[in-house]
Design a protein around this motif. Structure first.
Motif, PDB file in Angstrom:
ATOM      1  N   LEU A  79       0.821  -1.209   0.000  1.00 53.83           N
ATOM      2  CA  LEU A  79       0.000   0.000   0.000  1.00 53.83           C
ATOM      3  C   LEU A  79       0.857   1.263   0.000  1.00 53.83           C
ATOM      4  CD1 LEU A  79      -2.692  -1.074   2.618  1.00 53.83           C
ATOM      5  CD2 LEU A  79      -3.055  -0.784   0.169  1.00 53.83           C
ATOM      6  N   VAL A  80       1.968   1.219   0.713  1.00 51.68           N
ATOM      7  CA  VAL A  80       2.812   2.413   0.836  1.00 51.68           C
ATOM      8  C   VAL A  80       3.970   2.377  -0.151  1.00 51.68           C
ATOM      9  CG1 VAL A  80       4.135   3.843   2.443  1.00 51.68           C
ATOM     10  CG2 VAL A  80       2.218   2.481   3.283  1.00 51.68           C
ATOM     11  N   PHE A  81       4.547   1.200  -0.383  1.00 58.13           N
ATOM     12  CA  PHE A  81       5.708   1.076  -1.266  1.00 58.13           C
ATOM     13  C   PHE A  81       5.408   0.085  -2.393  1.00 58.13           C
ATOM     14  CE2 PHE A  81       7.347   1.986   3.013  1.00 58.13           C
ATOM     15  CZ  PHE A  81       8.010   3.182   2.762  1.00 58.13           C
ATOM     16  N   PRO A  82       4.508   0.428  -3.301  1.00 58.79           N
ATOM     17  CA  PRO A  82       4.209  -0.505  -4.405  1.00 58.79           C
ATOM     18  C   PRO A  82       5.396  -0.628  -5.348  1.00 58.79           C
ATOM     19  CG  PRO A  82       3.176   1.618  -4.807  1.00 58.79           C
ATOM     20  CD  PRO A  82       3.769   1.689  -3.420  1.00 58.79           C
ATOM     21  N   LYS A  83       5.575  -1.834  -5.866  1.00 64.36           N
ATOM     22  CA  LYS A  83       6.637  -2.030  -6.859  1.00 64.36           C
ATOM     23  C   LYS A  83       6.120  -1.820  -8.274  1.00 64.36           C
ATOM     24  CE  LYS A  83       8.300  -4.076  -3.088  1.00 64.36           C
ATOM     25  NZ  LYS A  83       7.530  -4.081  -1.836  1.00 64.36           N
ATOM     26  N   MET A  84       4.811  -1.879  -8.450  1.00 59.62           N
ATOM     27  CA  MET A  84       4.211  -1.646  -9.758  1.00 59.62           C
ATOM     28  C   MET A  84       3.069  -0.639  -9.597  1.00 59.62           C
ATOM     29  SD  MET A  84       2.382  -4.348 -12.382  1.00 59.62           S
ATOM     30  CE  MET A  84       3.839  -5.376 -12.487  1.00 59.62           C
ATOM     31  N   THR A  85       3.071   0.387 -10.405  1.00 62.18           N
ATOM     32  CA  THR A  85       2.041   1.425 -10.361  1.00 62.18           C
ATOM     33  C   THR A  85       1.620   1.769 -11.785  1.00 62.18           C
ATOM     34  OG1 THR A  85       3.750   3.132 -10.319  1.00 62.18           O
ATOM     35  CG2 THR A  85       2.860   2.432  -8.195  1.00 62.18           C
ATOM     36  N   LYS A  86       0.711   2.740 -11.874  1.00 57.61           N
ATOM     37  CA  LYS A  86       0.245   3.188 -13.184  1.00 57.61           C
ATOM     38  C   LYS A  86       0.596   4.661 -13.375  1.00 57.61           C
ATOM     39  CE  LYS A  86      -3.387   1.805 -15.161  1.00 57.61           C
ATOM     40  NZ  LYS A  86      -4.774   1.583 -15.605  1.00 57.61           N
ATOM     41  N   CYS A  87       0.665   5.052 -14.646  1.00 61.21           N
ATOM     42  CA  CYS A  87       0.931   6.439 -14.992  1.00 61.21           C
ATOM     43  C   CYS A  87       0.077   6.785 -16.210  1.00 61.21           C
ATOM     44  CB  CYS A  87       2.414   6.639 -15.302  1.00 61.21           C
ATOM     45  SG  CYS A  87       2.855   8.315 -15.770  1.00 61.21           S
ATOM     46  N   THR A  88      -0.507   7.950 -16.193  1.00 64.56           N
ATOM     47  CA  THR A  88      -1.374   8.379 -17.285  1.00 64.56           C
ATOM     48  C   THR A  88      -0.717   9.512 -18.063  1.00 64.56           C
ATOM     49  OG1 THR A  88      -3.369   7.735 -16.085  1.00 64.56           O
ATOM     50  CG2 THR A  88      -3.644   9.283 -17.903  1.00 64.56           C
ATOM     51  N   PHE A  89      -0.745   9.384 -19.380  1.00 67.94           N
ATOM     52  CA  PHE A  89      -0.145  10.397 -20.252  1.00 67.94           C
ATOM     53  C   PHE A  89      -1.191  10.850 -21.272  1.00 67.94           C
ATOM     54  CE2 PHE A  89       2.683  12.736 -22.713  1.00 67.94           C
ATOM     55  CZ  PHE A  89       2.672  12.340 -24.035  1.00 67.94           C
ATOM     56  N   TYR A  90      -1.351  12.143 -21.398  1.00 65.42           N
ATOM     57  CA  TYR A  90      -2.290  12.720 -22.355  1.00 65.42           C
ATOM     58  C   TYR A  90      -1.524  13.330 -23.520  1.00 65.42           C
ATOM     59  CZ  TYR A  90      -5.737  12.288 -18.613  1.00 65.42           C
ATOM     60  OH  TYR A  90      -6.559  11.806 -17.632  1.00 65.42           O
ATOM     61  N   LYS A  91      -2.021  13.108 -24.722  1.00 71.08           N
ATOM     62  CA  LYS A  91      -1.422  13.742 -25.904  1.00 71.08           C
ATOM     63  C   LYS A  91      -2.498  13.941 -26.970  1.00 71.08           C
ATOM     64  CE  LYS A  91       0.007   9.691 -28.573  1.00 71.08           C
ATOM     65  NZ  LYS A  91       1.119   9.077 -29.342  1.00 71.08           N
ATOM     66  N   PHE A  92      -2.188  14.775 -27.921  1.00 68.57           N
ATOM     67  CA  PHE A  92      -3.123  15.012 -29.027  1.00 68.57           C
ATOM     68  C   PHE A  92      -3.023  13.886 -30.040  1.00 68.57           C
ATOM     69  CE2 PHE A  92      -2.615  19.414 -27.519  1.00 68.57           C
ATOM     70  CZ  PHE A  92      -3.954  19.763 -27.401  1.00 68.57           C
ATOM     71  N   GLY A  93      -4.206  13.426 -30.470  1.00 71.35           N
ATOM     72  CA  GLY A  93      -4.255  12.403 -31.510  1.00 71.35           C
ATOM     73  C   GLY A  93      -4.130  12.996 -32.899  1.00 71.35           C
ATOM     74  N   VAL A  94      -4.305  12.152 -33.907  1.00 67.27           N
ATOM     75  CA  VAL A  94      -4.178  12.583 -35.300  1.00 67.27           C
ATOM     76  C   VAL A  94      -5.225  13.631 -35.648  1.00 67.27           C
ATOM     77  CG1 VAL A  94      -4.217  11.805 -37.704  1.00 67.27           C
ATOM     78  CG2 VAL A  94      -3.205  10.349 -35.929  1.00 67.27           C
ATOM     79  N   SER A  95      -6.430  13.472 -35.098  1.00 64.89           N
ATOM     80  CA  SER A  95      -7.522  14.406 -35.413  1.00 64.89           C
ATOM     81  C   SER A  95      -7.527  15.635 -34.520  1.00 64.89           C
ATOM     82  CB  SER A  95      -8.859  13.674 -35.283  1.00 64.89           C
ATOM     83  OG  SER A  95      -9.047  13.241 -33.937  1.00 64.89           O
ATOM     84  N   GLY A  96      -6.598  15.732 -33.603  1.00 68.35           N
ATOM     85  CA  GLY A  96      -6.555  16.885 -32.710  1.00 68.35           C
ATOM     86  C   GLY A  96      -7.250  16.667 -31.390  1.00 68.35           C
ATOM     87  N   ASN A  97      -7.867  15.501 -31.196  1.00 68.11           N
ATOM     88  CA  ASN A  97      -8.507  15.195 -29.916  1.00 68.11           C
ATOM     89  C   ASN A  97      -7.464  14.764 -28.885  1.00 68.11           C
ATOM     90  OD1 ASN A  97     -11.098  15.689 -30.912  1.00 68.11           O
ATOM     91  ND2 ASN A  97     -11.303  13.570 -31.675  1.00 68.11           N
ATOM     92  N   VAL A  98      -7.779  15.029 -27.617  1.00 68.65           N
ATOM     93  CA  VAL A  98      -6.888  14.616 -26.534  1.00 68.65           C
ATOM     94  C   VAL A  98      -7.076  13.128 -26.270  1.00 68.65           C
ATOM     95  CG1 VAL A  98      -6.295  14.907 -24.103  1.00 68.65           C
ATOM     96  CG2 VAL A  98      -6.906  16.902 -25.488  1.00 68.65           C
ATOM     97  N   GLU A  99      -5.988  12.400 -26.310  1.00 67.87           N
ATOM     98  CA  GLU A  99      -6.028  10.961 -26.065  1.00 67.87           C
ATOM     99  C   GLU A  99      -5.330  10.642 -24.739  1.00 67.87           C
ATOM    100  OE1 GLU A  99      -4.085   9.188 -29.352  1.00 67.87           O
ATOM    101  OE2 GLU A  99      -5.735   9.559 -30.772  1.00 67.87           O
TER     102      GLU A  99
END
Length: 373
Positions: free
Chosen positions: A231-251
């Protein structure tokens, strides 16, 4: 304690140089803990040099870019996913689909662990640094290499006379000096307790009960327990990254991150939790002990008798009765540093001078009474 430290080559760490200027618990709560934390600091730095701090993977984003981004921002886990079965519901405790979820645990402390450890070491050493500044080398100056005891009789006699003269001329003038040391002991206790709350803030409220939860985890049934270390020291976590797609939408792109340094971090802070608890108890007991010494001359007599059995009881009783608490503290610390036979002679001569002084005062008072018209 001294023998295993000597074997490990660590005995010099807990020495005060040529003389002892403070008690053992104070040394462990300041210098000893500072050295211990600096060792952890060095361990973490070596891991930074030889191990990747974070490693993230995503099929759509460059790994080097993703590693830097997730390290600089933060990673997270899903609270509800910690109770699910690994291999059936989730791939790792806390790792689950996060789209639309708000019950997230964010982890940012791993960026600051080296800086925090270095700051803690400085804070722990501060009370000792203050005392060394205020002590001013008094004990070392009074020792005059009399801790050895092997010197010519002439040299020994001269040095003993110098020590006795100083103690006699400054008799009852050491209270402020001793109270500075007692203040540093109080400061060491406040520092330990304060750092526990600092660590609790650093880990978002998880540190104060961390050790208790570890013990409960070890005693619980294997099927029902959730490792508090994860709970305090996880060895595996997640990360979220946002970027613009081909059509200009945020992915939105999810990445899985590995935190190999948490293998070391969890061991360090589990140990520090128990170490801080022990230090808190010992330093608090020391403060209570000091209050008893300040308020009870009888306790001061008892401690000198128990510690220095070569000294006559009458000499100890007289010195404690006529001196102040600061003088007692100086006597006690000198006895820790000076050869026992030499210290016995010094105390005997000082008590002898006190008796003669009392006798002269009484004789002078008796003459004054009979000379009155």
């Amino acid at each position: 304690m001294a023998f295993p430290l000597r074997i490990l080559g660590l005995a010099d760490i807990f020495k005060d140089g040529k003389c002892t200027i403070c008690r053992t618990i104070f040394t462990f709560a300041t210098k000893g803990t500072a050295v211990l934390i600096l060792l952890f600091f060095g361990l973490i730095l070596s891991k930074y040099a030889w191990t990747e701090s974070i490693r993230c993977t995503s099929p759509t984003v460059s790994r080097d870019f993703l590693d830097s981004l997730c390290w600089a921002l933060s990673t997270y886990s899903v609270k509800d996913a910690f109770g699910k079965q690994v291999g059936r519901d989730v791939i790792y405790p806390g790792i689950e689909n996060t789209r639309g979820r708000t019950d997230l645990l964010h982890y940012t402390y791993y960026q600051w662990v080296p800086i925090m450890l270095l700051s803690q070491a400085i804070l722990f050493y501060t009370p000792r640094w203050l005392w060394k500044s205020w002590e001013g080398g008094k004990i070392h100056a009074l020792m005059m290499d009399l801790d050895i005891g092997i010197c010519s009789e002439t040299e020994k006699r001269i040095k003993k006379k110098l020590m006795i003269d100083y103690l006699w001329e400054n008799f009852r003038y050491h209270n402020w000096w001793a109270y500075k040391y007692y203040f540093c002991e109080v400061l060491a206790c406040i520092n330990v307790i304060g750092q526990m709350f600092l660590m609790n803030r650093f880990f978002d409220g998880a540190f104060l009960t961390f050790g208790i939860r570890v013990i409960e985890f070890m005693e619980s049934d294997q099927e029902d327990r959730i490792d508090p270390l994860i709970l305090v020291f996880p060895k595996m976590t997640k990360c979220t990254f946002y970027k613009f797609g081909v059509s200009g939408n945020v992915e939105m792109h999810d990445a899985i991150c590995i935190l190999p340094l948490n293998v070391v971090n969890e061991k360090i802070y589990v140990f520090l939790w128990f170490w801080f608890i022990i230090l808190s108890l010992l330093t608090f007991i020391t403060i209570v002990y000091r209050f008893i010494i300040i308020l009870s001359p009888r306790m001061r007599v008892y401690l000198l008798r128990m510690r220095y059995r070569l000294i006559k009881k009458d000499d100890i009783d007289l010195l404690v009765r006529k001196s102040k608490m600061g003088d007692w503290f100086l006597f006690y610390m000198l006895g820790e540093n000076v050869d026992s036979l030499i210290f016995r002679d010094v105390i005997h001569e000082l008590a002898h001078k006190l008796r003669n002084h009392q006798f002269q005062d009484c004789s002078r008072g008796f003459k004054d009474i009979h000379q009155e018209p």
